[in-house]
Design an enzyme around this catalytic site. Structure first.
Site, PDB file in Angstrom:
ATOM      1  CG  HIS A 244      -1.794   1.177   1.335  1.00 50.48           C
ATOM      2  ND1 HIS A 244      -2.892   1.339   0.527  1.00 50.48           N
ATOM      3  CD2 HIS A 244      -1.748   2.272   2.135  1.00 50.48           C
ATOM      4  CE1 HIS A 244      -3.496   2.474   0.834  1.00 50.48           C
ATOM      5  NE2 HIS A 244      -2.818   3.058   1.805  1.00 50.48           N
ATOM      6  CG  ASP A 246      -1.259   6.380   1.945  1.00 51.51           C
ATOM      7  OD1 ASP A 246      -2.304   5.933   1.451  1.00 51.51           O
ATOM      8  OD2 ASP A 246      -0.932   6.198   3.130  1.00 51.51           O
ATOM      9  CG  ASP A 356      -5.899   3.714   4.236  1.00 48.12           C
ATOM     10  OD1 ASP A 356      -6.453   3.406   5.309  1.00 48.12           O
ATOM     11  OD2 ASP A 356      -4.981   4.543   4.167  1.00 48.12           O
ATOM     12  CG  HIS A 559      -6.950   7.331   0.540  1.00 45.43           C
ATOM     13  ND1 HIS A 559      -6.599   6.391  -0.402  1.00 45.43           N
ATOM     14  CD2 HIS A 559      -6.132   7.118   1.587  1.00 45.43           C
ATOM     15  CE1 HIS A 559      -5.626   5.652   0.063  1.00 45.43           C
ATOM     16  NE2 HIS A 559      -5.310   6.071   1.277  1.00 45.43           N
TER      17      HIS A 559
END
Length: 1016
Positions: A244, A246, A356, A559
């Site tokens: 993951h 970001d 997420d 996000h």
């Protein structure tokens, strides 16, 4: 005699000793670094400040970059065993080849992490001795001075050595680790547990010394336990490697690009060592960065994709927030996301990959199904604070009735260590194991941690079908979802939004970014519509520029950017870009409108007249100020009209005669309302003159601006903030405003170091009371809210979301109600009785609260983490109170919200010139108009793959509607298409007497989105 009691602690101590013995340092490497504040390319790697480092010496501050060169010599005296390098620069590191292409990523062992999920550090570099000439080593690496989460770990060189890897010890370590943890999690007293423990105890007796013979004998003792297999499985796990990342969070966007290179190159190296390894990664934006910045690395990724071992995942351009972006933004996320994976890899994405995000709009299921996306994966609902979501596998039904099969990995993490405890937890916690035999596991270290390391893959190699554990197979997630889909008839349905009972602060944090996002969404809508009309007249459609603009807006909807949960640098940079994007878009709108105006027949109008454009699908009659003069204009739906620029004193006098402002009496009046204010600027009364009805609850105070202590972070504030009354702003002075048909009172407030000026405006003929606000906000740990206690009794508040609206309770009967205290809405919320209601509109806000008969709007938050300066800035926003007859559907509140956000656009006609284009357009024209008031046209754009026109409409009120769409262009065919613009079925065109006019009949189900392709 009794058996020797076997305790876990000595076995764990043995495991620790084995781990320490795997690598034996032999000699130091020389470390030289060239330090720069920002990244520089490989060709300029020696352009920074040069330093030579010894372990423990500092090389930079947070976010500094450096090119490291590690040199050394492998002596012939080193045994012909496996040689490795151990490198740790107290930051993130990317090894490159002699052309600068990423080879492997490394991460400091000091990174912050949830150590129950594993150790995040990666420091081991494999060395092929046969490829090293004369034993000389020279390794170049690109470094960033931060840990996984953007923290500063001291900026020192921790380790740079040549070492021997004892493969026999390494293998035995993972044998013992897997068996010991399996036994620890098996029920006490079971034969399997006791036999494992006995075997481990026997091994511990063999390992008084870690000699090759002792290690060999120990491995033979454990071999039988590792070879024991389970029987017919009743539950199995599909495991896919995950990392993951970001796209911005506690690091800037520039660092995400490098995190991608470090992570993806590490994945490629792990795939070379572990043939069963299957990895997946989402977000086309990240892939596109790799393609642009690291083309040779990208080619290697594409090869693994072709092999089927690397799975592109997800159906959106980025893992977008789904609360705040508008409906068309979510469509474009899917459109650009799916097209990228199709064009680059030839793959059709059928799963939305959203592990997420901070809540899931009830509009999403329809968007997914109309885009060929059947499944969704997430895990964030496991973070809810008050209620546990009742399913891990379920059918999610949206506001229109569309459903998608949704799965949440029952381990409730996307950083699984792939350890026995992971497998056992997944089986134990899986809420749907009574009807499902399959669950998903996402294993690896995220946030730039390189994804899976050798520890994950070594464990999985031993856990494939180990007795005592559910079987685990490494495979792409699409295979898992196909298998899960076979069980869909057994799953329960969850209807409506998937509300995350946490992170409600993200509906308000970083207000300027949210405002720019709203303005860009509306400006892009305006530009595309105008550009379609201009293309019809011969002007080239700016497809490439529009795609570039859209993709950057979509990036900032990630996000952790749009919700406001990133560091200060992210917002410093994005605000600059937003301003540039908005200026570019507005300039293109103006230029396109002028082009259209240049085609209007001048014989019918004063050449100094004004062309007024209206992009909304209904006729609008509004006051408009141009060149300092006010006039009432009537503009047709999705079209334009030309009005004279001559002054009309009669109109202006008439307008002024009906509006009044009285500073001493603190009141405003127009033909609709009388508004009375309290001494502190709040509203005591709003009398609806037409209905003879009071809007504000007796004893209440409307527009009650209050400041609350907010000691939360960007994500969260205290749920019980409203238990205190809050602190009112201090009114410094008030004065009157008269401006043609508008009248107002201007209130100047102060609070602490902050000031706020608010003009409360009534406009002749309008039922809208506007609160035009500017604020210079300098507070710390505070939130600013306004409240309106209205004279309405209802159990439901209606909230606009993308492509429709959602009803939420105004009571707090249950914990599910209580948890939804802060709610998301876009342009409006509404409280209505059957015959009367009150709506609160806004032009850039999202956080609301509606309890009993009080509507509350969250205006600003000034938290200190992760941005210590969040919202300490100048702000501009407008919200409006709109009371009305009937409920929100009868009053067409969706129209009122759009009118506030999408103003009429005037363009002053220029005198004719010799190079003026051939005149074609009439004095006034409608281009598109549905004949039912409940239909909204969300967008008009050029098709992605042709010059056809795409028009997207939706039903706004939640009912079935038959309507006829008027088309003011000459069209040869009209097709129903999906959101990816694929043709579904043709529609019959109802020809009209005039050549450039036609109509088609449409039938909408509640909240249905219909997209049409017009062939012109």
């Amino acid at each position: 005699m009794p058996y020797e009691p076997i305790r876990f602690e000595p076995l764990k101590q043995l495991l620790s000793k084995l781990r320490e013995a795997i690598y034996e340092p032999v000699t130091q490497l020389t470390a030289t670094a060239w330090v720069t504040p920002e990244p520089v390319p490989f060709a300029e790697r020696m352009s920074g400040d040069k330093i030579t480092l010894s372990p423990g010496e500092r090389w930079g501050k947070l976010w500094d970059c450096a090119w490291f060169c590690f040199t050394g010599h492998i002596s012939q005296s080193i045994p012909d065993t496996k040689v490795v390098l151990l490198l740790d620069v107290n930051g993130e590191l990317c090894l490159v080849d002699n052309e600068g292409t990423p080879v492997q990523g490394l991460t400091t062992i000091n990174s912050e992490f949830d150590f129950t999920l594993g150790l995040p550090g990666k420091r081991v570099v494999q060395v092929d001795r046969s490829s090293i000439s004369g034993g000389e080593i020279e390794i170049w690496a690109d470094a960033s001075n931060n840990d996984l989460f953007g923290k500063y770990c001291g900026g020192t060189l921790k380790e740079a050595v040549i070492a021997i890897c004892h493969e026999d010890i390494r293998g035995l370590y993972y044998d013992i680790e897997v068996l010991l943890e399996t036994a620890e999690h098996l029920p006490a007293g079971t034969a399997r547990r006791e036999k494992i423990l006995q075997s481990l105890y026997d091994v511990s007796l063999q390992l008084a010394k870690f000699t090759p013979d002792c290690i060999h004998q120990a491995k033979q003792l454990l071999e039988r336990q590792l070879l024991l297999r389970g029987g017919d499985p009743v539950f199995s796990i599909s495991a896919v490697g995950h990392a993951h990342i970001d796209l911005a969070w506690l690091w800037p966007i520039r660092e995400t690009i490098r995190k991608g290179a470090r992570t993806f190159s590490t994945v490629l190296r792990m795939m070379e060592r572990y043939p069963d390894y299957v990895f997946g990664a989402s977000q086309p934006q990240l892939y596109d960065w790799m393609k642009s910045h690291y083309p040779k690395l990208y080619d290697q990724i594409k090869e693994r994709v072709r092999e089927g071992r690397w799975e592109p995942q997800g159906a959106m351009w980025v893992e977008s927030d789904t609360n705040v972006p508008g409906g068309e933004s979510l469509v474009r996320q899917i459109l650009y996301g799916k097209r990228y994976f199709q064009q680059e890899f030839g793959l059709e994405m059928r799963t939305l990959w959203m592990p997420d995000v901070f809540g899931y709009s009830a509009s999403l299921p329809q968007l997914l199904r109309k885009s060929g996306v059947d499944y969704m994966m997430t895990q964030k609902l496991s973070w809810s604070e008050y209620n546990r979501h009742p399913h891990h596998s379920f059918l999610w039904e949206g506001i229109d009735g569309s459903t998608v099969l949704t799965h949440m990995p029952p381990e409730d993490t996307y950083n699984s260590p792939a350890a026995p405890r992971s497998i056992i937890k997944a089986e134990r916690e899986y809420l749907d194991k009574n009807v499902s035999s399959h669950a998903l596991m996402l294993f690896g270290i995220g946030d730039g941690g390189g994804g899976p390391g050798e520890e994950h893959l070594e464990r999985l190699a031993r856990e494939k079908n180990l007795l005592g554990l559910a079987p685990v197979i490494q495979e792409p997630s699409w295979k898992f979802f196909e298998r899960l889909n076979e069980e869909r008839d057994h799953f329960q349905t969850w209807r409506g939004e998937l509300y995350l009972e946490k992170h409600q602060g993200t509906l308000t944090s970083q207000a300027r970014n949210k405002r720019y996002n709203r303005k860009m969404e509306k400006a892009l809508r305006e530009l595309e519509f105008a550009a379609v009309l201009a293309a019809w007249l011969g002007k080239p459609y700016p497809s490439e520029k529009l795609e570039t603009l859209w993709k950057e807006v979509l990036l900032y909807q990630f996000h952790d950017i749009l919700p406001g949960s990133s560091i200060k640098r992210v917002y410093d940079e994005s605000l600059i870009r937003y301003e540039e994007l908005l200026q570019q878009t507005e300039a293109m709108i103006t230029e396109t409108h002028r082009y259209l105006a240049g085609h209007i027949l001048t014989s019918e109008v004063d050449e100094k007249g004004i062309v007024v454009f209206n992009s909304l699908p209904w006729e609008r009659e509004e006051w408009l100020q141009v060149n300092g003069r006010w006039r009432i204009v009537q503009v047709p739906a999705m079209g334009y009209t030309v009005v004279s620029d001559a002054a009309d004193p009669a109109v202006e006098v008439e307008a002024v005669s009906y509006v009044h402002a009285r500073t001493k009496e603190r009141s405003l009046e127009n033909d609709k309302f009388i508004v009375k204010f309290a001494e502190n600027g709040g509203i005591l009364s709003i009398l609806d003159k037409e209905e003879a009805r009071e809007v504000i609850r007796q004893g209440g105070l409307g527009n009650d601006l209050r400041v609350y202590h907010d000691d939360g972070d960007a994500w969260d504030f205290r749920h019980d903030y409203s238990a205190s009354p809050g602190m009112p702003l201090i009114l410094q002075h008030v004065h009157e405003l008269f401006d043609g048909p508008k009248t107002g009172l201007v209130f100047a407030y102060s609070y602490g170091e902050s000031t706020l000026t608010q003009t409360v405006v009534l406009t002749e003929g309008s039922r809208r009371i506007d609160f035009e606000t500017t604020a210079d906000w300098r507070e710390e740990g505070k939130m600013l809210r306004t409240s309106f206690p209205v004279e309405i009794r209802t159990d439901q508040v209606h909230c606009e979301i993308q492509f429709g609206s959602l009803s939420r309770p105004t009571h707090r009967n249950t914990m599910w109600d209580f948890a939804k205290d802060e709610i998301c809405a876009h342009q409006w919320v509404d409280l209505s009785e059957p015959d009367y209601g009150v709506a609160l509109l806004n032009d850039c806000k999202y956080g609301h609260r509606a309890i009993h008969n009080v509507i509350d709007l969250h205006l600003l938050r000034s938290t200190s983490y992760p941005d210590p300066a969040a919202d300490r800035a100048e702000h501009k926003f407008t919200y409006s109170l709109y009371s009305h007859q009937g409920n929100h559907v009868q009053a067409e509140i969706y129209r009122r919200g759009n009118e506030l956000n999408i103003p009429l656009r005037p363009v002053i006609l220029s005198p004719s010139s010799s190079d003026r284009p051939k005149e074609k357009l009439p004095h006034s024209k409608v281009f598109f108009r549905p004949n039912h008031p409940g239909i909204m046209v969300e967008s008009v754009k050029k098709a992605e793959d042709s010059s056809d026109i795409i028009i997207r409409l939706y039903e706004t009120s939640g009912t079935q509607i038959k309507t006829r769409l008027f088309i003011g262009l000459e069209v040869s065919e009209v097709w129903m298409v999906d959101l990816l613009e694929n043709e579904i079925s043709s529609l019959e065109i109802q020809e009209q007497p005039i050549k450039e006019q036609s109509e088609v009949d449409l039938f909408f189900k509640p909240f249905e989105i219909i997209s049409l392709r017009l062939k012109v």
